[in-house]
Design a protein around this motif. Structure first.
Motif, mmCIF file in Angstrom:
data_model
loop_
_atom_site.group_PDB
_atom_site.id
_atom_site.type_symbol
_atom_site.label_atom_id
_atom_site.label_comp_id
_atom_site.label_asym_id
_atom_site.label_seq_id
_atom_site.Cartn_x
_atom_site.Cartn_y
_atom_site.Cartn_z
ATOM 1 N N GLU A 8 0.803 -1.225 0.000
ATOM 2 C CA GLU A 8 0.000 0.000 0.000
ATOM 3 C C GLU A 8 0.836 1.275 0.000
ATOM 4 N N ASN A 9 1.973 1.224 0.664
ATOM 5 C CA ASN A 9 2.840 2.396 0.755
ATOM 6 C C ASN A 9 4.075 2.286 -0.124
ATOM 7 N N GLY A 10 4.022 1.402 -1.123
ATOM 8 C CA GLY A 10 5.144 1.240 -2.040
ATOM 9 C C GLY A 10 6.172 0.224 -1.594
ATOM 10 N N GLU A 11 5.889 -0.541 -0.532
ATOM 11 C CA GLU A 11 6.831 -1.557 -0.070
ATOM 12 C C GLU A 11 7.045 -2.599 -1.171
ATOM 13 N N LEU A 12 8.212 -3.222 -1.136
ATOM 14 C CA LEU A 12 8.585 -4.210 -2.147
ATOM 15 C C LEU A 12 8.456 -5.614 -1.553
ATOM 16 N N TYR A 13 7.535 -6.407 -2.098
ATOM 17 C CA TYR A 13 7.291 -7.759 -1.601
ATOM 18 C C TYR A 13 7.608 -8.795 -2.669
ATOM 19 N N PHE A 14 8.172 -9.921 -2.191
ATOM 20 C CA PHE A 14 8.452 -11.065 -3.054
ATOM 21 C C PHE A 14 7.990 -12.334 -2.347
ATOM 22 N N GLU A 15 7.451 -13.267 -3.112
ATOM 23 C CA GLU A 15 7.015 -14.533 -2.536
ATOM 24 C C GLU A 15 8.202 -15.478 -2.453
ATOM 25 N N ILE A 16 8.397 -16.040 -1.258
ATOM 26 C CA ILE A 16 9.427 -17.060 -1.064
ATOM 27 C C ILE A 16 8.798 -18.238 -0.337
ATOM 28 N N ASN A 17 9.453 -19.367 -0.387
ATOM 29 C CA ASN A 17 9.002 -20.549 0.347
ATOM 30 C C ASN A 17 9.985 -20.817 1.474
ATOM 31 N N LEU A 18 9.459 -20.939 2.678
ATOM 32 C CA LEU A 18 10.250 -21.338 3.832
ATOM 33 C C LEU A 18 10.125 -22.847 3.954
ATOM 34 N N ILE A 19 11.238 -23.535 4.041
ATOM 35 C CA ILE A 19 11.223 -24.996 4.063
ATOM 36 C C ILE A 19 11.500 -25.473 5.487
ATOM 37 N N ALA A 20 10.527 -26.143 6.063
ATOM 38 C CA ALA A 20 10.637 -26.641 7.437
ATOM 39 C C ALA A 20 11.592 -27.827 7.497
ATOM 40 N N GLN A 45 8.813 -17.105 16.970
ATOM 41 C CA GLN A 45 7.811 -18.176 16.956
ATOM 42 C C GLN A 45 7.726 -18.841 15.584
ATOM 43 N N ASP A 46 7.843 -18.041 14.529
ATOM 44 C CA ASP A 46 7.786 -18.595 13.175
ATOM 45 C C ASP A 46 8.995 -19.478 12.888
ATOM 46 N N VAL A 47 10.170 -19.027 13.296
ATOM 47 C CA VAL A 47 11.386 -19.814 13.067
ATOM 48 C C VAL A 47 11.331 -21.117 13.861
ATOM 49 N N GLU A 48 10.895 -21.037 15.102
ATOM 50 C CA GLU A 48 10.806 -22.241 15.921
ATOM 51 C C GLU A 48 9.797 -23.241 15.349
ATOM 52 N N SER A 49 8.714 -22.738 14.761
ATOM 53 C CA SER A 49 7.713 -23.649 14.180
ATOM 54 C C SER A 49 8.273 -24.393 12.968
ATOM 55 N N LEU A 50 9.268 -23.807 12.309
ATOM 56 C CA LEU A 50 9.919 -24.472 11.175
ATOM 57 C C LEU A 50 10.950 -25.512 11.630
ATOM 58 N N GLU A 51 11.296 -25.447 12.914
ATOM 59 C CA GLU A 51 12.301 -26.330 13.510
ATOM 60 C C GLU A 51 13.659 -26.215 12.829
ATOM 61 N N TRP A 52 14.034 -24.974 12.505
ATOM 62 C CA TRP A 52 15.351 -24.728 11.939
ATOM 63 C C TRP A 52 16.418 -24.887 13.008
ATOM 64 N N SER A 53 17.650 -25.050 12.591
ATOM 65 C CA SER A 53 18.770 -25.293 13.504
ATOM 66 C C SER A 53 19.230 -24.003 14.179
ATOM 67 N N TYR A 54 19.222 -24.021 15.509
ATOM 68 C CA TYR A 54 19.686 -22.879 16.292
ATOM 69 C C TYR A 54 21.212 -22.824 16.234
ATOM 70 N N VAL A 55 21.759 -21.620 16.057
ATOM 71 C CA VAL A 55 23.212 -21.445 15.995
ATOM 72 C C VAL A 55 23.728 -20.741 17.244
ATOM 73 N N ARG A 56 23.248 -19.504 17.499
ATOM 74 C CA ARG A 56 23.707 -18.755 18.676
ATOM 75 C C ARG A 56 22.879 -17.481 18.843
ATOM 76 N N GLU A 57 23.099 -16.837 19.959
ATOM 77 C CA GLU A 57 22.470 -15.560 20.262
ATOM 78 C C GLU A 57 23.340 -14.437 19.698
ATOM 79 N N TYR A 72 19.650 -18.603 13.432
ATOM 80 C CA TYR A 72 19.270 -19.951 13.026
ATOM 81 C C TYR A 72 19.805 -20.198 11.623
ATOM 82 N N GLN A 73 19.768 -21.439 11.219
ATOM 83 C CA GLN A 73 20.080 -21.804 9.839
ATOM 84 C C GLN A 73 18.875 -22.559 9.298
ATOM 85 N N GLY A 74 18.439 -22.137 8.115
ATOM 86 C CA GLY A 74 17.276 -22.783 7.536
ATOM 87 C C GLY A 74 17.328 -22.775 6.023
ATOM 88 N N ASN A 75 16.336 -23.396 5.419
ATOM 89 C CA ASN A 75 16.266 -23.485 3.963
ATOM 90 C C ASN A 75 15.086 -22.691 3.434
#
Length: 122
Positions: A8-20, A45-57, A72-75
């Motif tokens: 709505e305000n000119g933001e740039l959006y692209f569709e991607i797939n997050l792989i759990a 919460q979204d990253v944890e639901s994908l069960e991606w690998s935690y690396v560090r804080e 995290y590391q994810g695909n």
């Protein structure tokens, strides 16, 4: 090359797939944030639901000051290709953000007047 769309305000959006971790995928509209120097930023919460690998804080500087994030590391599947990438997770992140690293090897074409938005290889 993937087409994008303007918010709505000119933001740039692209569709991607997050792989759990279980290989299922979730399509999301990711906001290209040119102030973001990371590959991907999402709510914890979204990253944890994908069960991606935690690396560090990590402590990162944001527009609001220093904030604590979790690396995290994810695909993801982007432009038909699967990538393993680092992803930052934090509290109260309302959008999936993609950052400047995606522009290292891709051409961003933005013509709002013509409603043209693409991100792809040369």
């Amino acid at each position: 090359m993937i087409p994008g769309f303007f918010g709505e305000n000119g933001e740039l959006y692209f569709e991607i797939n997050l792989i759990a971790a279980d290989s299922s995928d979730i399509k999301v509209n990711a906001l290209l944030d040119t102030g973001c120097t990371d590959w991907l930023v999402m709510d914890i919460q979204d990253v944890e639901s994908l069960e991606w690998s935690y690396v560090r804080e990590q402590i990162r500087q944001t527009a609001r000051g220093e904030a604590e994030f979790y690396l995290y590391q994810g695909n993801v599947c982007f432009d038909g290709q699967e990538f393993t990438i680092p992803a930052l997770a934090g509290e109260e992140i309302t959008e999936v953000l993609i950052g400047l690293p995606w522009l290292e090897n891709r051409r961003l074409v933005v013509d709002r007047k013509a409603s043209l938005l693409t991100l792809g290889e040369d």
